[in-house]
Design a protein around this motif. Structure first.
Motif, mmCIF file in Angstrom:
data_model
loop_
_atom_site.group_PDB
_atom_site.id
_atom_site.type_symbol
_atom_site.label_atom_id
_atom_site.label_comp_id
_atom_site.label_asym_id
_atom_site.label_seq_id
_atom_site.Cartn_x
_atom_site.Cartn_y
_atom_site.Cartn_z
ATOM 1 N N ILE A 295 -1.394 -10.223 21.547
ATOM 2 C CA ILE A 295 -2.776 -9.796 21.312
ATOM 3 C C ILE A 295 -3.720 -10.971 21.538
ATOM 4 O O ILE A 295 -4.734 -10.859 22.243
ATOM 5 N N ALA A 296 -3.374 -12.121 20.933
ATOM 6 C CA ALA A 296 -4.240 -13.292 21.076
ATOM 7 C C ALA A 296 -4.267 -13.788 22.512
ATOM 8 O O ALA A 296 -5.321 -14.185 23.027
ATOM 9 N N ALA A 297 -3.117 -13.788 23.178
ATOM 10 C CA ALA A 297 -3.053 -14.253 24.564
ATOM 11 C C ALA A 297 -3.752 -13.284 25.507
ATOM 12 O O ALA A 297 -4.368 -13.699 26.501
ATOM 13 N N PHE A 346 -11.867 -20.802 23.794
ATOM 14 C CA PHE A 346 -12.478 -21.754 22.867
ATOM 15 C C PHE A 346 -12.933 -21.053 21.585
ATOM 16 O O PHE A 346 -12.739 -21.568 20.476
ATOM 17 N N ILE A 347 -13.523 -19.886 21.734
ATOM 18 C CA ILE A 347 -13.999 -19.146 20.554
ATOM 19 C C ILE A 347 -12.830 -18.578 19.775
ATOM 20 O O ILE A 347 -12.796 -18.644 18.531
ATOM 21 N N VAL A 348 -11.859 -18.010 20.473
ATOM 22 C CA VAL A 348 -10.682 -17.441 19.797
ATOM 23 C C VAL A 348 -9.925 -18.521 19.025
ATOM 24 O O VAL A 348 -9.503 -18.312 17.876
ATOM 25 N N ASN A 349 -9.754 -19.680 19.629
ATOM 26 C CA ASN A 349 -9.015 -20.761 18.965
ATOM 27 C C ASN A 349 -9.729 -21.219 17.699
ATOM 28 O O ASN A 349 -9.098 -21.431 16.652
ATOM 29 N N GLN A 353 -8.303 -20.839 13.700
ATOM 30 C CA GLN A 353 -8.219 -21.954 12.749
ATOM 31 C C GLN A 353 -8.954 -21.627 11.460
ATOM 32 O O GLN A 353 -8.486 -21.960 10.360
ATOM 33 N N GLN A 354 -10.088 -20.962 11.589
ATOM 34 C CA GLN A 354 -10.916 -20.676 10.410
ATOM 35 C C GLN A 354 -10.298 -19.607 9.517
ATOM 36 O O GLN A 354 -10.290 -19.743 8.285
ATOM 37 N N SER A 372 -18.240 -23.174 18.494
ATOM 38 C CA SER A 372 -17.614 -23.211 19.816
ATOM 39 C C SER A 372 -18.440 -22.434 20.834
ATOM 40 O O SER A 372 -18.522 -22.813 22.005
ATOM 41 N N GLY A 373 -19.077 -21.339 20.397
ATOM 42 C CA GLY A 373 -19.921 -20.567 21.307
ATOM 43 C C GLY A 373 -21.118 -21.361 21.790
ATOM 44 O O GLY A 373 -21.570 -21.192 22.937
#
Length: 883
Positions: A295-297, A346-349, A353-354, A372-373
């Protein structure tokens, strides 16, 4: 800006279905428009205002039949052409000539027969003249002997006694009449001989114009036919190109092999091939390894595909109204995929983390978009600036290419800032793998236990009890806030720690390495690709090779010369002028053949075909074009004919020259605008200068790699470069724009992490290490992904895009790993606090764009503090959602 993006992310997360619906409607609408309104792409790189374009426009008015495009068809018979095969070829060409888009076809066998017959006739004429000379010589000798006899008879007559005897007078008169008749006959014979000699000389002169020109090879195994179209080759429909091949392929039934010039076989309607898919698959694997779940990939890939679908689909929809080169959607596709994946990543990563740290889903989405956005926005803006600046070069096809690519990148940014937050909100906690959840929960449990122990110790001290110093002194065991003692210890390890421990050695080694790689760039030579650059097994390459081997390399790239003849010439005088001009053209160095091919009805415009000694992309042919133009004044002085050049070979030279002239101002514009943008982003003088200097190093090294592989042929077997030659003429200007934008992407993400650490109170040197450690992992993944996508185009079915794919992939790898992750941290560590210096007066007038998202972080921390004050005993807890 960060607060605005934070609100945008929160809005998108809250109204996720509406945002998703808007993007889907937009995607479907663009797709429908592309299907309904798309036109034909071309590789027409001519530039208005050049000599080739002006001469072509004149030719369209004065001699329309010669203004259309032409292409070659090569026939091969391994046993030599039989009469049956020659008949089959002639029939196929006749059938092709009947099509409404074909002006004429040239049967190679009939043309070769005419050349051979003309040579034979001249040979026979020479023999006849030699025989006539001998006859006239014998007659002249007889006449001289007769003159001697007649003189003796006259002397006898004068000395006769009695004078003038009738018999001698009659004999003398008869001899005199015979002598006069012989003299008249000799004079007539000499006049006839002179006429024949003049005709022979004229025939030789005409034949000399075609000297070296053949349509059938000496061994009679290869023949080349020419097809003249009524329209330019770029306007020829794909269906017409296919029909040409279908008609001519009929000859294969007689055992003849057929090969076509690339102008006939090229089909630029398809922009995505197997090689490109491989690049995307590699990117997917990197995403899966980094993010841990399908899903994340899949999310960054999906975002990139949607952005590309809209950007490239919109480009296709405009091809019906705007003439567009095939490389325009290809570049848009290449960049859209690469930046689309990276920007969403960048946004997903950041979001992952958050939420692993316990942040609520929507709040995390909003904060990731605001931090990141914000970096994504400014990184994308540098790419858009660099690409849109192509429109100021004065080259129409390049302006369209740049705007199409810039629009696609802009859409990728919008997708990342709106659609990505909406989908993240929809996915929820499933963006993180179960293993990552368990690991994060264990860390939080440890943190809670430590907090309980500390609280118990505080309670014991408050009640007078004595806690055990060893236990109470164990300290913080959970995730520590940035700036604590654990963070520097961690950031001092790995590549960032190694680079900053030996900054001088790192800088010197890296700069020398890039300098050595850049050395081949000193021999950079530019041209547009010819058939020799096509795949070895392609029909275009086979035609190119057979033509060069049997008829000379120059036959693959003839130069078209158009002459303005003086007014009032008769047909014979016009032909004489044509022959004179052709003779002058043949005197130019490296010109193999110069022949008249057409004359207008009013005999004011003549067309010549000049065949150089070498191929169209060779340095000598470029010089031939220059020499013909330079000799134009001499030709006019000798013949009275003003000449000009047109045709694809001359046009390619003009395009390459124009692109070379446009490079310096374009580079200045891009670098200047981006320096201003980076100054706004980082509020520093030295950081933008370092970023630009690093880019120039990676750019030079990229050029060096391209020259080594595509011009010198190094590793040619691996990269499928079987015929190394000049580099694609517009590769440098595109590489400058694209690589600069992408280099600034990584500069923003690497340096914004350092800036964020510095803004939160760390020392300048420590901020370099901690900022690097926070950004390095995602930048490495992003660079590998981007390079993989570009590398997929190295083996593209469109050979024109291959060197560009290599240049971008190689440039991204060098810039990301050598410049941004090695040179920049080492240089900034050496500079220390000076890296962030800005004059006070400049700092006061610069707007605060807050690229590191400090205001968003402060807003979030204030909210968390208020929440903790309301319930101070609450402890963090992770709850995995499977909904």
């Amino acid at each position: 800006m960060a607060l605005l993006l934070y609100k945008l992310g929160k809005f998108s997360a809250k109204h996720r279905w509406s945002v998703i619906a808007v993007w889907l409607v937009l995607l479907l609408g663009v797709g429908a428009s592309a299907a309904a309104f798309h036109g034909q792409m071309s590789n027409n790189f001519q530039i208005p205002g050049t000599e080739t374009q002006r001469v072509l426009d004149k030719l369209k008015n004065d001699l329309p039949s010669s203004a259309g495009g032409s292409a070659g068809i090569v026939f091969q018979s391994e046993a030599g052409f039989s009469a049956e095969q020659q008949t089959a070829v002639a029939k196929a060409l006749k059938d092709l000539a009947a099509k409404d888009y074909v002006q004429a076809t040239v049967d190679p066998f009939s043309q070769q027969k005419q050349l051979d017959d003309a040579a034979a006739q001249l040979s026979n004429g020479e023999k006849q003249i030699d025989a006539a000379k001998k006859q006239l010589e014998a007659a002249s000798n007889q006449l001289e002997a007769g003159k001697v006899q007649l003189a003796q008879l006259k002397l006898t007559l004068e000395q006769a006694v009695p004078p003038n005897p009738p018999a001698l007078v009659a004999q003398y008169q008869a001899g005199k009449a015979q002598q006069d008749a012989a003299e008249a006959k000799l004079a007539a014979g000499q006049a006839q001989l002179s006429a024949k000699q003049a005709a022979l000389a004229e025939g030789k002169k005409k034949l000399a114009t075609s000297e070296g020109l053949r349509f059938v090879s000496d061994d009679h195994k290869v023949a080349i036919a020419q097809v003249q179209f009524k329209v330019s080759l770029y306007s020829l429909e794909v269906s017409d190109r296919q029909q040409v091949q279908d008609i001519v392929n009929q000859v294969t039934g007689s055992g003849v092999k057929v090969f076509y010039d690339k102008e006939i076989t090229q089909d630029v309607s398809q922009i995505f091939g197997t090689a490109e898919v491989v690049g995307v698959v590699i990117a997917a694997i990197v995403l899966l390894i980094m993010l841990g779940t399908l899903i994340a990939a899949g999310l960054p890939l999906l975002m990139a595909i949607i952005g590309v679908g809209i950007g490239v689909g919109g480009t296709f929809a405009l091809t019906g109204a705007i003439e567009m080169s095939s490389i325009s959607p290809m570049l848009a596709l290449m960049l859209g995929l690469a930046v689309g994946i990276d920007y969403s990543l960048f946004i997903v990563n950041r979001h992952r983390q958050q939420i692993l740290a316990g942040m609520e889903i929507r709040e995390s989405v909003a904060k990731a978009t605001g931090t990141s956005g914000n970096a994504v926005l400014f990184a994308g803006l540098t790419v858009v600036i660099a690409l849109a600046a192509l429109s100021v070069t004065g080259l129409p096809f390049l302006a369209i290419l740049g705007i199409a690519a810039a629009a696609t990148v802009a859409i990728a940014v919008l997708v990342a800032l709106t659609l990505t937050p909406a989908v993240l909100s929809l996915i929820g906690q499933r963006i993180v793998s179960k293993r990552a959840w368990r690991k994060a929960q264990a860390a939080i449990d440890s943190e809670n236990a430590a907090a309980d122990a500390e609280q118990h110790a505080e309670d014991s001290r408050a009640s007078g009890a004595h806690a055990e110093p060893a236990k109470s002194g164990k300290g913080w065991v959970g995730p520590q806030p940035r700036g604590s003692h654990a963070e520097p210890a961690k950031s001092g390890k790995g590549w960032g720690g190694l680079v900053t421990r030996h900054p001088v050695l790192t800088l010197v080694t890296s700069v020398i390495a890039l300098g050595l790689i850049a050395l081949p760039a000193m021999n950079l030579r530019l041209a547009l690709p010819d058939g020799g650059a096509e795949p070895v097994d392609s029909s275009a390459y086979q035609a190119y090779e057979l033509t060069g081997k049997n008829f000379g390399e120059g036959r693959n790239g003839p130069i078209v010369v158009v002459g303005d003849l003086p007014a009032g010439l008769s047909a014979e005088q016009a032909q004489q002028k044509q022959a004179d001009v052709a003779t002058e053209l043949r005197q130019i160095k490296n010109v193999k053949v110069a022949i008249p091919v057409a004359l207008s009805d009013d005999r004011k415009t003549a067309v010549f075909q000049v065949i150089p000694a070498e191929g169209p992309a060779s340095a000598s042919t470029v010089q031939v074009v220059s020499d013909i133009r330079a000799d134009g004044g001499n030709i006019k002085g000798a013949t009275g004919v003003q000449i000009g050049l047109t045709g694809q070979t001359a046009a390619n030279v003009d395009v390459s020259n124009k692109l070379g002239e446009a490079l310096p101002p374009y580079l200045a514009i891009v670098v200047g605008l981006s320096l201003i943008l980076l100054l706004l982003v980082f509020r520093s003088i030295l950081v933008p200068l370092l970023a630009t200097g690093g880019f120039l190093l990676s750019l030079a090294a990229s050029f060096g790699g391209v020259v080594a592989v595509y011009q010198w042929g190094w590793l040619g077997s691996f990269f499928d470069v079987h015929n190394p030659g000049a580099v694609l003429s517009f590769l440098p200007i595109i590489l400058i724009g694209v690589l600069f934008g992408l280099a600034m992407d990584y500069q923003v993400f690497i340096t914004s992490g350092m800036r964020e650490s510095f803004a939160h109170g760390e020392s300048a040197k420590r901020a370099v290490r901690s900022g690097f450690s926070h950004a390095a992992r995602v930048v490495v993944a992003a660079a590998i992904i981007m390079a993989s996508v570009f590398a997929g185009f190295i083996f593209s079915h469109l050979t024109m895009i291959r060197p560009l794919g290599f240049a971008l992939a190689f440039g991204v790898l060098l810039d990301a790993f050598v410049v941004r992750m090695t040179i920049i941290p080492a240089a900034m560590y050496l500079l220390g606090k000076a890296a962030w210096w800005t004059p006070r007066w400049l700092d006061r007038i610069l707007p605060d764009v807050d690229v590191e998202g400090a205001k968003v972080v402060a807003l979030h921390e204030a909210a968390a503090e208020r929440e903790q004050q309301q319930d101070p005993d609450e402890k963090p807890e992770l709850v995995e959602s499977r909904s």
